[in-house]
Design a protein around this motif. Structure first.
Motif, PDB file in Angstrom:
ATOM      1  N   ARG A  43      43.791  34.759  35.716  1.00 28.72           N
ATOM      2  CA  ARG A  43      42.800  35.796  36.013  1.00 28.72           C
ATOM      3  C   ARG A  43      43.475  37.031  36.598  1.00 28.72           C
ATOM      4  N   PHE A 131      39.116  35.201  47.929  1.00 28.86           N
ATOM      5  CA  PHE A 131      37.901  35.947  48.261  1.00 28.86           C
ATOM      6  C   PHE A 131      37.841  37.332  47.636  1.00 28.86           C
ATOM      7  N   LYS A 132      38.930  37.788  47.121  1.00 29.14           N
ATOM      8  CA  LYS A 132      38.869  39.094  46.484  1.00 29.14           C
ATOM      9  C   LYS A 132      39.049  38.980  44.979  1.00 29.14           C
ATOM     10  N   TYR A 133      39.867  38.037  44.560  1.00 29.44           N
ATOM     11  CA  TYR A 133      40.166  37.984  43.137  1.00 29.44           C
ATOM     12  C   TYR A 133      39.427  36.854  42.418  1.00 29.44           C
ATOM     13  N   LEU A 134      39.612  35.632  42.900  1.00 29.73           N
ATOM     14  CA  LEU A 134      38.966  34.540  42.185  1.00 29.73           C
ATOM     15  C   LEU A 134      37.516  34.361  42.607  1.00 29.73           C
ATOM     16  N   LEU A 135      37.152  34.872  43.740  1.00 27.66           N
ATOM     17  CA  LEU A 135      35.777  34.828  44.244  1.00 27.66           C
ATOM     18  C   LEU A 135      35.213  33.414  44.190  1.00 27.66           C
TER      19      LEU A 135
ATOM     20  N   HIS B 172      33.822  36.341  36.315  1.00 26.83           N
ATOM     21  CA  HIS B 172      33.770  37.156  37.526  1.00 26.83           C
ATOM     22  C   HIS B 172      33.889  38.637  37.228  1.00 26.83           C
ATOM     23  N   GLN B 356      35.602  44.018  37.847  1.00 26.04           N
ATOM     24  CA  GLN B 356      35.610  42.770  38.606  1.00 26.04           C
ATOM     25  C   GLN B 356      34.468  42.763  39.619  1.00 26.04           C
ATOM     26  N   LEU B 357      33.788  41.635  39.710  1.00 29.74           N
ATOM     27  CA  LEU B 357      32.696  41.520  40.685  1.00 29.74           C
ATOM     28  C   LEU B 357      33.260  41.445  42.096  1.00 29.74           C
ATOM     29  N   ARG B 358      32.379  41.627  43.037  1.00 27.95           N
ATOM     30  CA  ARG B 358      32.770  41.425  44.430  1.00 27.95           C
ATOM     31  C   ARG B 358      31.804  40.450  45.064  1.00 27.95           C
TER      32      ARG B 358
END
Lengths: 553, 561
Positions: A43, A131-135, B172, B356-358
């Motif tokens: 990702r 928490f920022k990329y893979l969420l 995402h 990209q989502l947040r």
């Protein structure tokens, strides 16, 4: 047929773990690759260098906004980083770790301090990853980590510690990256050359068994190239002022940061397709002159900002540097062997009946392997060494079967039924075959029998296949070399498999490693039960022999 | 301590700062202190010297968490001989242990806090704005000792709340019409063809919408990307992304390896044990594996999809790269790493990416599991349901006046303490003399009160209570809800001057039922208001919180002599 396999697929996929994808992490020293298993590409591919904007700021291209240095600050950027972001001095976040973590480094930091820095940075990066990329919630998904077999154990422990203590992941499994990369070619036998940042490691893998005793490494990799490039830029590339082009300056030391070098490296360098034979005692300047004379590449101008003189300058990087900087990877010496030498050495160390299968299925992975034309050049270098270098005389018969797994050669296109018989015959006639089977006769027979019978079966299959349909032998460069290990991890993860799993509840600060496992398996009695107590196959004797074999080399 | 920030050979500019220390990353209560022999465990009531008499009669029940450290209470206490101070600490400690035995995890006493943070190492300290204050543990919590949880997903561009169920399948990324420019990563907008009359009909068949970047003027027509409809573009792009050769190849490999793994594993669980034995690095059971793997390889290798273009690219790349003349002709790493399937060198091959989502996150205290901060569920709203940030609960310390630091010379600094609470608060300070180097620090008026915060005062800037300047028995200056005090600092050595300061903060707080012994008294405001007790005394209790701050005053210059 297909319907049945579909059903089986279904049952396989809905195992007790459900459809939960795992997190796959490939933590390199400069780049971190992360994503979910079952996906064809990572990702995100995060750099631990300065961000591009920061680099531009730093080069002085927009001198007004001198802030935000460090990595790309997000909301989770911790205070220490923002502090440095605010500061006037560019912070250079380069390698996350080095291979000599156990030693005091040049800045005088002790092992403890270095590990502490590593832990802090890792937790910062991994926090961002989740928490920022893979969420995704770290507590829900298992983690697969692609590990290099020679990564310091302290590094593995720190990674596990951060993942378990800070992020509370349920389980972590370390899986050898060379093997994972090899799986992306659909085969399980090959010579994997990981040309990364800190070192290049060459590991033969046979039938999905990494033959770690035959691993060979050299520091000639990305970092070595950067150092060499730095030297070249410093010596050969003066900066001319925009106002007064005849006014030349030596490139300031402060400008040659690793991020700057990384930019030059990733955007301008490539490996020259032309090999120049060096005389034995040629000095470096002469060689550089030779390079310059034969170079056909253009000179590239890079705008820079000279801090001290407050003036714009132009850094001209001549074509020969662009094509020949990577030459340092192929010119070895005693301290740091060349790529070619470590590859051939590893082949030479391997049992003789494996040499041909190995050299004809090499796979070049790693970030430095992204350098355009590097693989072709390596191919030529290997061939040349085999043919001309007396050191590799023993292997010279292999010269015609040198092949990379992801190369589409002309033989590939004609589906190569003619190649395998010759392949077979030369393997049997290999003059070194007897000398390397060595003392454990049992092991020798078990190892030499199987490949040959398998190879003949393979030959049949190939012949059959080529009649039926022109099959591709290789998938070509479908996957980028720097992602292959990750993709392998994703593949293995989607098949609900991985290396040994460490559960959070069982984590006590230590991690399994082949080196420590090898120590427990060193006594022949525990050898059979050492790594694989689940195997109740009749391998007790073989295991004994095999481990003996492993130690005889 | 950690030279993380210092690039080699360059001294960073040292700036003044006020940091609050979160105990999670400090060395913690020192080992010696926690292993104090239990001889002093005499169950002494530790309600020793409470300073304010009026406090005394309000809160006789609250013990360790709210005890003011006697050593910090007055300047005179600084003169207590070291041994006496030690016993006091131990008493505190032993009692605390008792409490821990009975009541589980309680917050640290000031004495313990004092032991744990008595140095000027700024490691693990943060500015107040980054911290939380957990009101059930009564401790500062930093982002590291909080646990994050995901509240909701949203697109930062269109602010659409994405349901959790579809997040994963959309990778995402925003599945609406939000794209980022492949060149400069700013947001692209969907534009239509020039509305010239003839044009629309002419190109209607091929599609008249495309993406354009307003920042760098990139246009998706450059790469031949056109759309027929202005909506649902993300679906189309995702579809192309998912049908790229690497995805196909991956699926092939998966099917292929699945067979391979299954041949190996007649019983489940063997594939992993196979890899387990790989770990051992020895060549155990090679025979077994090699036979079966070759059986597996029989059905191998067939399944390879080979896109020829992938190989061609390499040579093309090389030729192009050999003849470029400026850096901008190749892609940057950042651009390349957003397009991982081919990581192209050529800027013409870059594709727009979906945005990209947040996420919105809530944070929990790691030790008591209470929520520290929780935003509202909707992406459009900026409010918080729970918001225990330290800024609204602890005194905010700012450096209000600063003289240049010179070694062995007294310089005066003014520290301003601002009370964010609606109740009056009391602060006492103590210099942590365990710092190295130990600078000479004299705190004028180490114990003072701060008036409560009042919204009205926000508009009355500069309401003076006392005139500034004169340092007598009282504080330096007193304005609306802040009090300033003076410190005289004599730097002991050149270099950065930073001092550890123990702040003991006493404030009135709503009594929480969970905090004290189960009492029959209802403590809710509404209920207690109807009782005959005077409401404030009943529902408010004194709480004392002690925490370390590290205050940096910049660099001390060497003496001129």
């Amino acid at each position: 047929m297909t319907a049945i396999s579909r059903i089986q697929d279904l049952s396989f996929k809905t195992s007790i773990y459900g459809i939960e994808e795992r997190i796959v992490l490939d933590i390199g020293s400069c780049y971190l690759k992360c994503g979910f298993s079952g996906e064809a590409r990572p990702r995100h591919f995060l750099s631990m260098f300065l961000s591009e904007e920061a680099l531009d700021d730093y080069l002085g291209l927009n001198p007004v906004h001198r802030q935000h240095l460090g990595h790309e600050c997000g909301e989770i950027c911790n205070e220490r980083t923002t502090e440095t972001c605010r500061g006037n001095n560019p912070l250079e976040y380069a390698e996350l770790y080095e291979l000599d973590m156990m030693r005091r480094n040049s800045r005088g930091q002790t092992e403890h301090e270095r590990l502490q820095i590593l832990e802090e940075r890792l937790s910062e990066y991994l926090y961002e990853v989740y928490f920022k990329y893979l969420l995704t919630d770290p507590k829900q998904r298992k983690v697969i980590i692609c590990e290099s077999p020679l990564a310091p154990i302290a590094l593995k422990q720190t990674i596990a510690k951060v993942l378990f203590d800070k992020l509370q992941v349920p389980s972590v499994s370390f899986t050898p990256s060379h093997l994972l990369a090899l799986l992306t070619t659909g085969t399980a036998t090959g010579l994997v050359i990981d040309c990364g940042h800190l070192e290049t490691s060459v590991l033969p893998i046979y039938s999905s068994r990494p033959m770690t005793p035959f691993i060979r490494t050299t520091p000639r990799a990305g970092k070595f190239l950067s150092t060499h490039l730095k030297q070249l830029l410093r010596d050969k590339c003066p900066i001319s002022l925009v106002e007064n082009p005849t006014d030349l300056r030596i490139i300031p030391e402060g400008m040659l940061t690793s991020a700057f070098l990384e930019t030059i490296k990733t955007r301008l360098l490539f490996a020259s397709p032309l090999i120049i034979n060096a005389r034995d005692n040629i000095n470096e300047d002469e060689m550089n002159n030779n390079y310059r004379d034969v170079s056909t590449s253009t000179e590239v101008h890079v705008d820079v900002w000279l801090e001290e003189e407050e003036a714009r300058g132009i850094l001209a990087i001549p074509g020969w540097i662009r094509e020949r900087a990577s030459e340092c990877l192929f010119n070895g010496d005693e301290d740091a062997e060349s790529l070619t030498d470590v590859i051939l050495e590893s082949i030479l160390k391997a049992p003789s009946d494996l040499r041909r299968p190995l050299i004809s299925s090499m796979l070049l992975i790693g970030g430095t392997a992204q350098l355009p034309n590097l693989q072709n050049r390596l191919f030529q270098e290997i061939k040349r060494s085999l043919q001309t270098n007396p050191r590799w005389k023993q292997l010279s018969g292999l010269a015609d079967s040198v092949r990379f797994l992801d190369d589409l050669t002309t033989g590939d296109k004609s589906a190569a039924p003619s190649r395998s018989p010759s392949h077979q015959s030369v393997m049997d006639l290999d003059p070194a075959a007897t000398s390397f089977v060595g003392s454990p006769t049992l092991g020798g027979s078990s190892m030499s029998l199987d490949p040959s019978s398998a190879a003949s079966r393979e030959k049949d299959r190939r012949a059959k296949k080529s009649q039926a349909k022109k099959a591709y032998q290789s998938s070509g460069k479908v996957f980028m070399p720097n992602c292959r290990a990750w993709i392998g991890g994703s593949l293995v993860g989607s098949l609900k498999s991985s290396g040994p799993e460490i559960l959070r509840v069982n984590f006590n600060g230590t991690v399994p490693d082949w080196s420590t496992a090898g120590l427990t398996g060193a006594s022949p009695l525990s050898g059979g039960a050492g790594g694989n107590s689940q195997h109740q196959d009749p391998t007790a004797a073989t295991a004994l022999v095999a481990s003996a074999l492993a130690y005889s080399y | 301590m950690l030279a993380l920030n210092a690039p080699p050979g360059q001294a960073p500019v040292i700036q003044p700062f006020v940091h609050y220390r979160c105990l999670c990353s400090s060395p913690g209560p020192s080992a010696t202190a926690s292993r104090t022999p239990s001889t002093t465990r005499t169950a002494t009531p530790t309600r020793t010297t409470h300073r304010d008499d009026k406090d005394m009669d309000i809160d006789p029940t609250i013990t360790p968490t709210t005890t003011t450290d006697p050593t910090a209470s007055s300047p005179a206490a600084d003169l207590v001989p070291a041994t006496a101070a030690l016993t006091l600490h131990q008493q505190h400690h032993s009692h605390h242990q008792h409490e821990q035995d009975s009541a589980g995890e309680r917050s640290k006493t000031p004495a313990e806090v004092y032991d744990s943070g008595n140095n000027s190492d700024p490691h693990g300290s943060h500015s107040l704005s980054r911290l939380y204050f957990c009101d059930s543990c009564d401790e500062i919590r930093c982002p590291k000792c909080a646990q994050d949880e995901i509240v909701c997903f949203y697109c930062p561009n269109c602010l659409f709340d994405v349901p959790t169920a579809s997040v994963k399948s959309e990778k995402h990324k925003c599945s609406r019409n939000c794209f980022e420019c492949p060149i400069c990563q700013s947001t692209l907008s969907v534009v239509s063809e020039d509305p010239d009359a003839g044009m629309i009909t002419a190109v209607a068949a091929t599609g008249q919408y495309h993406l354009a970047c307003n920042v760098c003027q990139w246009n998706s027509q450059e790469i031949g990307m056109n759309f027929e409809k202005p909506t649902g573009l993300a679906v189309q792009i995702q579809k192309t992304e998912d049908s790229l050769p690497d995805v196909k190849e991956f699926d092939r490999l998966k099917d292929h390896l699945e067979k391979y793994f299954r041949v190996h594993s007649l019983k489940p669980g063997l594939p992993s044990s196979l890899l387990t034995s790989i770990q051992s690095g020895t060549l155990q059971s090679l025979r077994y594996v090699s036979t079966s793997s070759h059986k597996a390889q029989q059905s191998d290798d067939i399944a390879h999809y080979t896109p020829a273009v992938q190989v061609m690219e390499d040579t093309e790349n090389l030729e192009k790269l050999m003849s470029i003349t400026s850096l901008s002709e190749t892609t940057t790493m950042k651009q390349r790493l957003r397009q991982l399937q081919n990581q192209t060198y050529s800027t013409q091959r870059l594709q727009p990416q979906r945005i990209q989502l947040r996420i919105k996150r809530s944070r929990r205290c790691r030790s008591c599991r209470h929520i520290l901060v929780k935003p509202e569920q909707k992406s459009q709203s900026t409010g918080f349901k729970i918001n225990l940030i330290a800024l609204s609960q602890l005194p905010n310390i700012t450096i209000a006046g600063l003289q240049p630091m010179i070694v062995q010379t007294v310089s005066r600094v003014i520290l301003r303490f601002t009370n964010p609470r609606h109740e009056e608060a009391h602060v006492s300070l103590r210099y942590g003399d365990g710092a190295i180097p130990n600078h000479g620090v004299v705190i004028h008026s180490p114990s003072f009160t701060i008036s409560p915060f009042n919204v009205v005062w926000e508009y009355e800037v500069g309401t003076m209570v006392t005139a500034p300047g004169a340092v007598q028995e009282d504080v330096y200056e007193r304005t609306a809800n802040s009090t300033s005090i003076a410190l005289d600092i004599t730097p002991a050595a050149a270099g950065e001057v930073k001092i550890p300061l123990l702040v003991t903060f006493t404030f009135k707080s709503h009594k929480l039922q969970s905090d004290t012994e189960p009492s029959a008294l209802p403590t809710q405001l509404v209920v207690s208001g109807s009782k005959d007790h005077p409401p404030p005394e009943v529902e408010l209790i004194d709480k004392t919180v002690a925490f370390w701050t590290v205050i940096g005053f910049g660099e001390a210059l060497p003496t001129f002599s």
